[in-house]
Design an enzyme around this catalytic site. Structure first.
Site, short mmCIF file in Angstrom:
data_model
loop_
_atom_site.label_atom_id
_atom_site.label_comp_id
_atom_site.label_asym_id
_atom_site.label_seq_id
_atom_site.Cartn_x
_atom_site.Cartn_y
_atom_site.Cartn_z
N GLN A 1 9.88 6.75 -7.92
CA GLN A 1 8.99 7.45 -9.00
C GLN A 1 7.49 7.36 -9.02
O GLN A 1 6.81 8.21 -9.21
CB GLN A 1 9.60 7.27 -10.41
N HIS B 1 1.90 0.85 -13.20
CA HIS B 1 2.49 -0.39 -13.59
C HIS B 1 3.88 0.10 -13.56
O HIS B 1 4.40 0.92 -14.19
CB HIS B 1 2.13 -0.84 -14.90
N LEU C 1 -9.08 -7.49 -13.25
CA LEU C 1 -10.38 -7.37 -13.22
C LEU C 1 -11.28 -7.68 -14.40
O LEU C 1 -10.71 -7.72 -15.54
CB LEU C 1 -10.69 -5.66 -13.19
N GLY D 1 0.78 -1.26 -0.08
CA GLY D 1 0.00 0.06 -0.09
C GLY D 1 0.83 1.43 0.04
O GLY D 1 0.27 2.42 0.42
N SER D 2 2.11 0.99 -0.58
CA SER D 2 2.92 2.51 -0.45
C SER D 2 2.16 3.60 -1.61
O SER D 2 2.53 4.64 -1.39
CB SER D 2 4.37 2.12 -0.79
N ASN D 3 1.79 2.99 -2.58
CA ASN D 3 1.18 4.11 -3.53
C ASN D 3 -0.01 4.71 -3.03
O ASN D 3 -0.12 5.77 -3.14
CB ASN D 3 0.95 3.28 -4.75
N ARG E 1 -15.60 -14.44 -9.84
CA ARG E 1 -14.81 -13.08 -9.76
C ARG E 1 -16.02 -12.20 -9.62
O ARG E 1 -15.71 -10.81 -9.11
CB ARG E 1 -13.72 -13.15 -10.73
N ASP F 1 -2.91 -3.85 -19.17
CA ASP F 1 -1.75 -2.94 -19.14
C ASP F 1 -1.62 -2.39 -20.45
O ASP F 1 -0.58 -1.77 -20.88
CB ASP F 1 -0.59 -3.54 -18.78
N ARG G 1 -5.33 -8.98 -8.65
CA ARG G 1 -6.27 -9.63 -9.42
C ARG G 1 -6.63 -8.91 -10.70
O ARG G 1 -6.51 -7.68 -10.70
CB ARG G 1 -7.65 -9.65 -8.65
C1 GRF Z 1 3.89 -1.36 -7.45
O1 GRF Z 1 5.18 -1.31 -7.98
C2 GRF Z 1 2.91 -1.10 -8.39
O2 GRF Z 1 3.35 -0.32 -9.47
C3 GRF Z 1 2.60 -2.48 -8.93
O3 GRF Z 1 2.47 -3.16 -7.62
C4 GRF Z 1 3.40 -2.55 -6.76
C5 GRF Z 1 2.63 -2.22 -5.57
O4 GRF Z 1 3.15 -1.35 -4.41
N1 GRF Z 1 1.42 -2.34 -9.52
P1 GRF Z 1 2.68 -0.86 -3.24
O5 GRF Z 1 1.45 -1.94 -2.60
O6 GRF Z 1 1.63 0.54 -3.66
O7 GRF Z 1 3.45 -0.48 -2.37
#
Ligand code: GRF
Length: 190
Positions: free
Chosen positions: A173, A109, A93, A13-15, A65, A145, A91
């Site tokens: 980034q 991605h 979608l 969940g870092s993003n 699903r 993608d 997953r």
């Molecule tokens: C990230 O590298 C994102 O690009 C990919 O999965 C990873 C998720 O990382 N789709 P986080 O859970 O957001 O830390």
């Protein structure tokens, strides 16, 4: 325009956190209205609790699903989400969900699409011997993608890189470019 965001994450969940931090800093005019995860123990839930973001665990049923997706979509609609951000959601979608939020699902991605789609894009980049890689924020369409690109960032690939080092450089980034892509949507009036 202030946007209401739904987030789907399966792991760290870092993003998700990077977007939430910009909201809290006031640099992104949005609110994360709901985090949904298919994994009960996803660390993303801890981040949600720490930042008072409503969250919901929905068990994933590979045999059905659409049941997962229907429940998730109903919850996002109840929370009045304008956009859904996939942030490490592991997953694929189905067309059901993608059509229901057509043009309103974003994904990040860790490669410069259209190169290295699918799993392990950092490994794919190393194996291909490219000198630059990066990350891409794109709209989700029914082709994996392959939706319209909203933002990208480039990083160098070094001779002595391994997958972890490259992934970390790209991730830094991602944390910059994902909030930036959402900001562009708010500027465009949602
Ligand atoms: C990230 O590298 C994102 O690009 C990919 O999965 C990873 C998720 O990382 N789709 P986080 O859970 O957001 O830390």
């Amino acid at each position: 325009m202030s946007l209401r965001l739904g987030v789907m994450a399966s792991g760290r969940g870092s993003n998700f956190l990077a977007v939430q931090r910009e909201i809290e800093d006031g640099t992104l005019d949005a609110e994360i209205a709901l985090l949904v995860s298919d994994r009960a123990r996803a660390p993303a839930f801890d981040r949600a609790r720490e930042h008072d973001v409503p969250s919901l665990h929905l068990p994933y049923d590979k045999q059905d699903r659409e049941a997962f997706e229907r429940t998730a979509a109903d919850a996002f609609d109840r929370a009045a989400c304008d956009y859904i951000l996939l942030a490490g959601f592991m997953r694929i979608l189905t067309p059901y969900f993608i059509r229901r939020f057509s043009g309103r699902i974003l994904n990040i991605h860790p490669s410069l699409l259209p190169s290295f789609k699918g799993l392990h894009p950092q490994r794919q980049a190393l194996e291909a011997g490219v000198k630059f890689s990066g990350c891409t924020v794109h709209l989700v369409t029914e082709d994996l993608d392959a939706g319209p690109i909203l933002a990208q960032a480039v990083v160098p690939v070094y001779e002595n890189d391994d997958e972890d080092r490259l992934a970390a450089r790209i991730l830094a980034q991602e944390h910059r470019v994902y909030p930036e892509a959402v900001r562009a949507l708010t500027a465009a009036g949602g």
